[in-house]
Design a protein around this motif. Structure first.
Motif, mmCIF file in Angstrom:
data_model
loop_
_atom_site.group_PDB
_atom_site.id
_atom_site.type_symbol
_atom_site.label_atom_id
_atom_site.label_comp_id
_atom_site.label_asym_id
_atom_site.label_seq_id
_atom_site.Cartn_x
_atom_site.Cartn_y
_atom_site.Cartn_z
ATOM 1 N N MET A 170 0.822 -1.214 0.000
ATOM 2 C CA MET A 170 0.000 0.000 0.000
ATOM 3 C C MET A 170 0.861 1.273 0.000
ATOM 4 O O MET A 170 0.385 2.365 -0.063
ATOM 5 C CB MET A 170 -0.902 0.006 1.235
ATOM 6 N N ARG A 171 2.171 1.125 0.135
ATOM 7 C CA ARG A 171 3.012 2.316 0.123
ATOM 8 C C ARG A 171 3.073 2.895 -1.274
ATOM 9 O O ARG A 171 3.107 2.176 -2.255
ATOM 10 C CB ARG A 171 4.425 1.964 0.579
ATOM 11 N N ASP A 172 3.037 4.211 -1.404
ATOM 12 C CA ASP A 172 3.242 4.765 -2.727
ATOM 13 C C ASP A 172 4.446 5.680 -2.680
ATOM 14 O O ASP A 172 5.140 5.776 -1.690
ATOM 15 C CB ASP A 172 1.973 5.443 -3.231
ATOM 16 N N GLU A 173 4.704 6.362 -3.803
ATOM 17 C CA GLU A 173 5.956 7.098 -3.952
ATOM 18 C C GLU A 173 6.114 8.242 -2.955
ATOM 19 O O GLU A 173 7.205 8.535 -2.516
ATOM 20 C CB GLU A 173 6.022 7.669 -5.361
ATOM 21 N N THR A 174 5.031 8.916 -2.635
ATOM 22 C CA THR A 174 5.185 10.138 -1.865
ATOM 23 C C THR A 174 4.577 10.104 -0.478
ATOM 24 O O THR A 174 4.789 11.012 0.298
ATOM 25 C CB THR A 174 4.565 11.331 -2.625
ATOM 26 N N LEU A 175 3.792 9.121 -0.186
ATOM 27 C CA LEU A 175 3.150 9.091 1.135
ATOM 28 C C LEU A 175 3.281 7.705 1.749
ATOM 29 O O LEU A 175 2.924 6.705 1.120
ATOM 30 C CB LEU A 175 1.655 9.448 0.994
ATOM 31 N N ARG A 176 3.804 7.649 2.958
ATOM 32 C CA ARG A 176 3.877 6.368 3.666
ATOM 33 C C ARG A 176 3.095 6.496 4.957
ATOM 34 O O ARG A 176 3.384 7.373 5.781
ATOM 35 C CB ARG A 176 5.324 6.010 4.007
ATOM 36 N N LEU A 177 2.123 5.623 5.100
ATOM 37 C CA LEU A 177 1.317 5.628 6.322
ATOM 38 C C LEU A 177 1.623 4.377 7.131
ATOM 39 O O LEU A 177 1.769 3.296 6.561
ATOM 40 C CB LEU A 177 -0.178 5.673 5.963
ATOM 41 N N PRO A 178 1.718 4.501 8.428
ATOM 42 C CA PRO A 178 2.086 3.350 9.241
ATOM 43 C C PRO A 178 0.934 2.382 9.453
ATOM 44 O O PRO A 178 -0.226 2.714 9.198
ATOM 45 C CB PRO A 178 2.482 3.997 10.575
ATOM 46 N N GLU A 179 1.269 1.196 9.918
ATOM 47 C CA GLU A 179 0.253 0.212 10.309
ATOM 48 C C GLU A 179 -0.331 0.682 11.639
ATOM 49 O O GLU A 179 0.271 0.464 12.692
ATOM 50 C CB GLU A 179 0.899 -1.163 10.517
ATOM 51 N N ALA A 180 -1.429 1.391 11.593
ATOM 52 C CA ALA A 180 -2.036 1.896 12.830
ATOM 53 C C ALA A 180 -3.514 2.113 12.580
ATOM 54 O O ALA A 180 -3.936 2.269 11.427
ATOM 55 C CB ALA A 180 -1.371 3.215 13.237
ATOM 56 N N ARG A 181 -4.273 2.115 13.647
ATOM 57 C CA ARG A 181 -5.715 2.314 13.527
ATOM 58 C C ARG A 181 -6.121 3.614 14.225
ATOM 59 O O ARG A 181 -5.535 3.977 15.233
ATOM 60 C CB ARG A 181 -6.464 1.153 14.186
ATOM 61 N N PHE A 182 -7.126 4.251 13.654
ATOM 62 C CA PHE A 182 -7.639 5.459 14.288
ATOM 63 C C PHE A 182 -9.054 5.748 13.801
ATOM 64 O O PHE A 182 -9.323 5.730 12.608
ATOM 65 C CB PHE A 182 -6.750 6.670 13.968
ATOM 66 N N SER A 183 -9.960 5.980 14.747
ATOM 67 C CA SER A 183 -11.274 6.568 14.441
ATOM 68 C C SER A 183 -11.596 7.502 15.597
ATOM 69 O O SER A 183 -11.510 7.094 16.761
ATOM 70 C CB SER A 183 -12.367 5.499 14.348
ATOM 71 N N CYS A 184 -11.939 8.724 15.302
ATOM 72 C CA CYS A 184 -12.214 9.685 16.373
ATOM 73 C C CYS A 184 -13.402 9.222 17.223
ATOM 74 O O CYS A 184 -14.454 8.855 16.698
ATOM 75 C CB CYS A 184 -12.504 11.055 15.770
ATOM 76 N N GLN A 185 -13.205 9.252 18.548
ATOM 77 C CA GLN A 185 -14.281 8.865 19.464
ATOM 78 C C GLN A 185 -14.921 10.084 20.123
ATOM 79 O O GLN A 185 -15.671 9.957 21.085
ATOM 80 C CB GLN A 185 -13.712 7.946 20.553
ATOM 81 N N SER A 186 -14.523 11.253 19.662
ATOM 82 C CA SER A 186 -15.081 12.503 20.187
ATOM 83 C C SER A 186 -14.939 12.623 21.701
ATOM 84 O O SER A 186 -15.859 13.050 22.385
ATOM 85 C CB SER A 186 -16.561 12.625 19.806
ATOM 86 N N CYS A 187 -13.781 12.224 22.202
ATOM 87 C CA CYS A 187 -13.593 12.256 23.650
ATOM 88 C C CYS A 187 -13.188 13.642 24.147
ATOM 89 O O CYS A 187 -13.262 13.932 25.334
ATOM 90 C CB CYS A 187 -12.532 11.235 24.058
ATOM 91 N N GLY A 188 -12.717 14.501 23.243
ATOM 92 C CA GLY A 188 -12.341 15.859 23.634
ATOM 93 C C GLY A 188 -10.951 15.986 24.230
ATOM 94 O O GLY A 188 -10.522 17.070 24.595
ATOM 95 N N ARG A 189 -10.215 14.898 24.317
ATOM 96 C CA ARG A 189 -8.896 14.983 24.937
ATOM 97 C C ARG A 189 -7.954 15.927 24.180
ATOM 98 O O ARG A 189 -7.189 16.656 24.780
ATOM 99 C CB ARG A 189 -8.276 13.594 25.022
ATOM 100 N N CYS A 190 -8.044 15.909 22.846
ATOM 101 C CA CYS A 190 -7.114 16.741 22.078
ATOM 102 C C CYS A 190 -7.464 18.224 22.187
ATOM 103 O O CYS A 190 -6.763 19.065 21.635
ATOM 104 C CB CYS A 190 -7.057 16.295 20.623
ATOM 105 N N CYS A 191 -8.533 18.549 22.894
ATOM 106 C CA CYS A 191 -8.910 19.952 23.103
ATOM 107 C C CYS A 191 -8.531 20.394 24.516
ATOM 108 O O CYS A 191 -8.984 21.443 24.984
ATOM 109 C CB CYS A 191 -10.410 20.136 22.887
ATOM 110 N N THR A 192 -7.750 19.591 25.206
ATOM 111 C CA THR A 192 -7.345 19.945 26.570
ATOM 112 C C THR A 192 -5.836 19.879 26.710
ATOM 113 O O THR A 192 -5.169 19.106 26.014
ATOM 114 C CB THR A 192 -7.948 18.970 27.609
ATOM 115 N N LEU A 193 -5.318 20.682 27.586
ATOM 116 C CA LEU A 193 -3.911 20.704 28.010
ATOM 117 C C LEU A 193 -2.931 21.242 26.982
ATOM 118 O O LEU A 193 -1.878 21.707 27.333
ATOM 119 C CB LEU A 193 -3.441 19.320 28.478
ATOM 120 N N TRP A 194 -3.225 21.136 25.713
ATOM 121 C CA TRP A 194 -2.335 21.756 24.739
ATOM 122 C C TRP A 194 -3.154 22.675 23.853
ATOM 123 O O TRP A 194 -4.369 22.549 23.745
ATOM 124 C CB TRP A 194 -1.572 20.708 23.922
ATOM 125 N N SER A 195 -2.467 23.589 23.229
ATOM 126 C CA SER A 195 -3.145 24.657 22.536
ATOM 127 C C SER A 195 -2.782 24.624 21.054
ATOM 128 O O SER A 195 -1.605 24.574 20.691
ATOM 129 C CB SER A 195 -2.720 25.969 23.197
#
Ligand code: SF4
Ligand code: SF4
Length: 411
Positions: free
Chosen positions: A1-26
């Motif tokens: 699945m790797r192509d010439e210009t973009l490499r994405l790692p083997e990882a999973r992510f779906s936003c759970q809307s937990c709001g954590r990324c809106c706290t402690l950092w700006s």
């Protein structure tokens, strides 16, 4: 699945809307977006200006935090910008999170922030199935491009192919079964130190095949012998605290220099100025066991492989050896943060929850988002965590269950 210009790692992510990324950092934000958002009336959300000047790297403004939460985060952990103006109106940093890129030799490497609980739990859709979103983020926010030549250390240059080969060898050792993650990182650092020694002696041909299979096992066996000799434990109580029970600075001068000189010169100065708090916390932390297995070896292994493949530390602006050593140091940070979490929850030994919290916090504090590249690692750790129990407590406070509304749903 790797192509010439973009490499994405083997990882999973779906936003759970937990709001954590809106706290402690700006999140930083550009002037055009600030002007557009100022046209809306936010007086019902809170008092004062939602934005403030950013004096650090990045865009000229940032979102103001109120009690550690983004001005726009409402009581139900929904983003007011999203609710009132729609997803596209949000700052680019918010729409991109938790994805970041580093560009090396014409290829953009994607990586995810482990501050996001979906990422640290490896839950959701495989990132490689989200190429459209990843490409849209890359187009909008770009990649931190590495400019100069790739370097093993300050003087030895590498080609992109050589870097790829070294990456595969390091990943292989970080994934080596039967040992703790600390030992695997130590083995990787030992291999790099040996490679550097050979390149210095023999010239670039030593990099061509990296180290042979037999040579790698030989270096790792010598490292294990050194550990078995108990020299890590002799390194002193402060070093043991930072490095965990079995991860020492190694007999190799570079590691000794990194952990020894940097820790004591840079770390102890701010600690001394806050002696009372520092002492109390160190005493408490010293009583908490952090012996391997750490409670969640799989998470730690995944974390370090992800960071290696994301290229921020391997092939970014830091020479490869320095970048890898920073990851080894991140292990030390995680060991301290996991102990802090255990103390906070009244446990006498770290468990899997402590390790997960520590990985998330370490990624926020030092590895990805904050200050590692702008401030000495241990100075940051000590200033922000050891000497600030209240921040440590905030760090480990539970964010709460995911909200039903997909606040940060990807477009
Ligand atoms: S799950 Fe969504 S809201 Fe929670 S930290 Fe990750 S990106 Fe942010
Ligand atoms: S998504 Fe909304 S609430 Fe969260 S940091 Fe961005 S602007 Fe603030």
């Amino acid at each position: 699945m790797r192509d010439e210009t973009l490499r994405l790692p083997e990882a999973r992510f779906s936003c759970q809307s937990c709001g954590r990324c809106c706290t402690l950092w700006s999140v930083t934000i550009d002037a055009t977006k600030v002007a557009a958002l100022r046209r809306h009336d936010w007086s019902h959300v809170g008092r004062g200006d939602p934005f403030e000047r950013n004096r650090g790297p990045g865009e000229p403004y940032r979102l103001r935090l109120v009690d550690g939460r983004c001005f726009f985060l409402d009581a139900d952990r929904r983003c007011c910008i999203h609710s009132e103006l729609g997803y596209e109106a949000k700052p680019e940093g918010c729409k991109a999170f938790p994805l970041h890129f580093t560009s090396v030799a014409g290829t953009s490497y994607g990586r995810l922030s482990f501050y996001c609980p979906s990422v640290s739990a490896n839950q959701g859709r495989p990132l490689r199935e989200q190429q459209r979103w990843a490409r849209a983020v890359l187009k909008r926010v770009g990649a931190g491009a590495h400019q100069g030549p790739l370097r093993l250390n300050r003087t030895i240059e590498l080609t992109s192919a050589e870097l790829d080969r070294i990456e595969r060898q390091l990943v292989r050792w970080v994934e080596q079964p039967g040992t703790s993650v600390a030992q695997r990182l130590g083995a990787g650092a030992a291999l790099l130190a040996e490679l550097e020694r050979r390149v210095t002696e023999q010239g670039k041909r030593a990099v061509a095949g990296c180290l042979s299979e037999a040579e790698q096992w030989d270096v790792v066996a010598r490292y294990a012998e050194w550990q078995a000799g108990g020299r890590a434990a002799q390194a002193g109580p402060v070093l043991s605290l930072f490095l965990g029970a079995d991860c020492g600075p190694g007999p190799w001068p570079r590691l000794a220099h990194f952990f020894g000189v940097r820790l004591f010169q840079l770390g102890l100065a701010p600690l001394r100025s806050r002696l009372m708090q520092g002492r109390a916390w160190r005493r408490q932390l010293g009583r908490v066991a952090f012996d391997p297995p750490l409670g969640d070896e799989a998470l730690l292994q995944r974390y370090f492989v992800h960071k290696l493949q994301g290229r921020r530390h391997l092939g970014g602006d830091t020479p490869l050896i320095g970048g890898f050593n920073l990851l080894v140091a991140a292990y030390g940070v995680i060991s301290v943060l996991a102990r802090l979490s255990a103390v906070h929850h009244g446990r006498s030994a770290v468990d899997a929850h402590d390790v997960a919290s520590a990985v998330q916090a370490a990624d926020l504090l030092v590895v990805e988002h904050a200050t590692m590249l702008h401030k000495p690692l241990f100075a940051v750790l000590i200033e922000r965590v050891l000497a600030s129990p209240s921040l440590a407590r905030a760090m480990f406070a539970r964010v709460g269950p995911a909200h039903a509304d997909a606040k940060l749903d990807r477009a």
